[in-house]
Scaffold this active site. Structure first.
Site, PDB file in Angstrom:
ATOM      1  N   GLY A  24      -1.917  14.495  15.635  1.00  0.00           N
ATOM      2  CA  GLY A  24      -2.038  15.282  14.267  1.00  0.00           C
ATOM      3  C   GLY A  24      -1.471  14.263  13.120  1.00  0.00           C
ATOM      4  N   HIS A  84       2.198  12.101   5.122  1.00  0.00           N
ATOM      5  CA  HIS A  84       3.802  11.219   5.158  1.00  0.00           C
ATOM      6  C   HIS A  84       3.182  10.428   6.402  1.00  0.00           C
ATOM      7  CE1 HIS A  84       4.475  12.518   0.698  1.00  0.00           C
ATOM      8  NE2 HIS A  84       4.636  13.978   1.261  1.00  0.00           N
ATOM      9  N   VAL A 126       1.769  12.193  14.065  1.00  0.00           N
ATOM     10  CA  VAL A 126       2.581  12.878  14.506  1.00  0.00           C
ATOM     11  C   VAL A 126       1.801  12.400  16.335  1.00  0.00           C
ATOM     12  CG1 VAL A 126       3.134  14.805  16.009  1.00  0.00           C
ATOM     13  CG2 VAL A 126       2.623  14.908  13.367  1.00  0.00           C
ATOM     14  N   LYS A 183       6.574  12.086  15.199  1.00  0.00           N
ATOM     15  CA  LYS A 183       6.346  11.701  13.745  1.00  0.00           C
ATOM     16  C   LYS A 183       6.519  10.261  13.699  1.00  0.00           C
ATOM     17  CE  LYS A 183       5.797  14.053   8.986  1.00  0.00           C
ATOM     18  NZ  LYS A 183       6.434  14.988   8.456  1.00  0.00           N
ATOM     19  N   ASP A 199       6.930  22.484   0.762  1.00  0.00           N
ATOM     20  CA  ASP A 199       5.510  21.891   1.504  1.00  0.00           C
ATOM     21  C   ASP A 199       4.846  23.319   2.252  1.00  0.00           C
ATOM     22  OD1 ASP A 199       2.814  21.005   1.275  1.00  0.00           O
ATOM     23  OD2 ASP A 199       4.118  18.768   2.981  1.00  0.00           O
TER      24      ASP A 199
END
Length: 368
Positions: free
Chosen positions: A134, A138, A141, A154, A254
């Site tokens: 992913g 920012h 992953v 991440k 978020d």
């Protein structure tokens, strides 16, 4: 005195055995008389047996020959036992650590962060793109396997031209997740802040994201009404915990379908605390199977909305009991996207509303 032939030691108060010499052996009694206690030879008195210095001298090497090997053997045994217990204790500690590492590889994070850092870099082949699962605003992953267990890593995007937003996001996420312990919030195992790579390590959730599920028809159908209701309730509990039960309130800022992840049992976990949408929007997205977009405009323009147009058309209509819960979710979602922030319910109120089998009274803008 070996050449001595005659001797006269009378009247001298001598005592003890006479020397074993010819002069004393041949001496008449008068020559050795009137002494305190001479014995041996021709005195007529037998001398008591005296320990021989010669014998003592002969015994000393024997004693040394016995004592030194015995002492050496005892020291060797003591040394061997000491080494054994030292190695056993060390082996036991290593075994315990190895067992802890197998159960949770990031137990070692507390005592050897460099080891963990190097293991992650090696496992991900220096963050090779083939391990990517992913990509976000920012960070990227990656899926890493450590000790036969999978973890999500991440990696924070490197700042460009002095841009510090990613670093701030990294710090915010660490600060938030280190204070959180909740079954519906992703678990943070550790993090690494390094000049070359900065990353966070989470539990790996194999079910994928809510967005991916809603975008795939087959999975969206499997994501039935009962599961959708449970997911909304789980998210509400997680947010209520962050807003009201933490030592200092934590605002996600978020929350989107990309940040809701599932495990293999369809249990929802809120993730990505780096920055800061309305909870009502996400609820409507779960019910509709897509982003509510135009529906939000209708709500804000105070237009009548038909409930029949809201549910995901890929699913069959919910049964009566589930239909009531779905309708309740829609009503709560509408209240959460109210124009005025002061008119929106708190997450604690939302959780309470969703925990009872009743609908809110404010339905004057919804027609069936």
């Amino acid at each position: 005195m070996l050449s001595l032939t005659t001797i006269d030691v009378s009247f001298n108060q001598l005592e003890g055995p006479l020397p074993n010499m010819k002069a004393f052996e041949d001496a008449p009694k008068e020559a050795i008389g009137h002494n305190k206690g001479l014995c041996g030879n021709n005195t007529g008195l037998d001398c008591p047996i005296q320990p021989s210095n010669e014998g003592n001298k002969n015994k000393l090497p024997i004693l040394i020959a016995i004592i030194l090997p015995t002492l050496g053997f005892m020291l060797l045994v003591l040394f061997t036992v000491t080494i054994f217990f030292y190695l056993y204790k060390r082996y036991r500690n290593v075994t315990v650590r190895s067992q802890e590492t197998r159960e949770n590889p990031f137990t070692i994070w507390s005592y050897d962060g460099k080891m963990v850092y190097e293991r992650i870099i090696e496992t991900l082949e220096d963050f090779d793109s083939k391990h990517v699962v992913g990509v976000g605003g920012h960070g990227t992953v990656y899926k890493a396997e450590l000790s036969s267990e999978f973890f999500a890593v991440k990696k924070i995007h490197a700042p460009e031209d002095g841009e510090m937003q990613n670093l701030k996001s990294f710090e915010n996420e660490i600060r938030a997740l280190t204070e959180i312990r909740h079954q519906n919030i992703v678990k943070l195992y550790g993090f690494c802040s390094h000049s070359r790579h900065s990353f966070l390590v989470y539990e790996f959730l194999s079910g994928g994201s809510l967005r991916d599920i809603l975008n795939q028809t087959e999975q969206a159908v499997e994501f039935d009404w009962k599961r959708r209701v449970m997911v909304v309730k789980s998210i509400a509990k997680a947010l209520s915990y962050m807003h009201h039960d933490c030592s200092q309130p934590i605002i996600h800022r978020d929350l989107s379908s990309s940040n809701v992840l599932f495990d293999s049992e369809w249990v929802a976990h809120v993730s990505d605390f780096g920055t800061a949408r309305l909870f009502g929007v996400l609820t409507l997205e779960i019910i509709m199977g897509k982003h509510p977009g135009d529906l939000l405009i209708s709500i804000h323009d105070m237009k009548d909305i038909s409930l029949a147009e809201i549910p995901d058309q890929r699913l069959p209509p919910p049964v009566v009991q589930i239909a009531e819960q779905v309708e309740l979710l829609v009503e709560v979602a509408f209240s959460c996207v109210h124009k005025s922030p002061h008119s929106r319910p708190s997450m604690r109120d939302v959780t309470l509303d969703l925990s009872v089998e009743k609908r809110t009274a404010n339905r004057n803008r919804i027609s069936t």
